[in-house]
Scaffold this active site. Sequence first.
Site, PDB file in Angstrom:
ATOM      1  N   LEU A 157       0.390  -1.435  -0.054  1.00  0.00           N
ATOM      2  CA  LEU A 157       0.200  -0.017   0.138  1.00  0.00           C
ATOM      3  C   LEU A 157       0.742   1.488   0.280  1.00  0.00           C
ATOM      4  O   LEU A 157       1.721   1.396   0.804  1.00  0.00           O
ATOM      5  CB  LEU A 157      -1.083  -0.413   1.307  1.00  0.00           C
ATOM      6  CG  LEU A 157      -1.760  -0.933   0.988  1.00  0.00           C
ATOM      7  CD1 LEU A 157      -2.710  -1.372   2.501  1.00  0.00           C
ATOM      8  CD2 LEU A 157      -3.043  -0.759  -0.126  1.00  0.00           C
ATOM      9  N   HIS A 197       4.039 -11.389   9.836  1.00  0.00           N
ATOM     10  CA  HIS A 197       5.345 -11.431   9.073  1.00  0.00           C
ATOM     11  C   HIS A 197       5.724 -12.899   9.149  1.00  0.00           C
ATOM     12  O   HIS A 197       5.912 -12.916  10.951  1.00  0.00           O
ATOM     13  CB  HIS A 197       6.153 -10.723   8.647  1.00  0.00           C
ATOM     14  CG  HIS A 197       7.142 -11.372   8.207  1.00  0.00           C
ATOM     15  ND1 HIS A 197       7.222 -11.108   6.258  1.00  0.00           N
ATOM     16  CD2 HIS A 197       8.409 -11.322   7.632  1.00  0.00           C
ATOM     17  CE1 HIS A 197       8.253 -11.167   6.352  1.00  0.00           C
ATOM     18  NE2 HIS A 197       8.929 -11.608   7.196  1.00  0.00           N
TER      19      HIS A 197
END
Length: 204
Positions: A94, A110
């Site tokens: 983004l 993650h």
Amino acid sequence: MLNIAVLVSGGGSNLQALIDAKTRGELPRGRLALVVSSKARAYALKRAEAAGIQTAVLRPADYPSSEHYAEALTALLTEAKTDLIVLAGFLVVLPKSFTQRFAGRIINVHPSLIPSFCGPGYYGLRVHQAALDYGVKLTGATVHYVTEVVDGGRIILQKGVEVHPDDTPETLQRRVMEEAEWVILPKAVALLCDKFTNTEGELP
Ligand code: GRF
């Protein structure tokens, strides 16, 4: 009650961990309000529908630029009165305008112990392949704030997972999910819901 939007691109097992945590009563201050997928056929959408969560599909290919994509996403999130955005296997990077607008309210999970094996190009099985290639004996997962730097925002929670001598990227990915991602993501979301509720009240 804080409105949580979960952004997905794939299987949605981390979304499922959030749904299960909510069912167990572990997210008392959060409501899973919206799931947005960057892929029309993501299995995550089925999981959301089964849990009665509103869904939307927003494909990057349908927009001329990442800024236009982010604008459409912002409109959806605003309409759903989103307080907290969770990236759970969301494969779209983004733009800074978006991460700045929602600073402090976007988190990501993650599958490594950041700052190892993270950043551009480290996604999916590549992360676990890199950990095995390096020979690390401990890996894990990280939940962190999202900034314009890929996997670079401040860390909220981490959990270590042992690497076994006979691991393949697939077996390691599975163990990291089960032992770390599915544990720390719901915990981090609950923590943030508490933080926002206690210190700031309901967010606009
Ligand atoms: C997870 O390993 C997550 O950490 C990473 O992408 C994978 C998504 O899995 N960002 P799922 O879609 O939640 O099953």
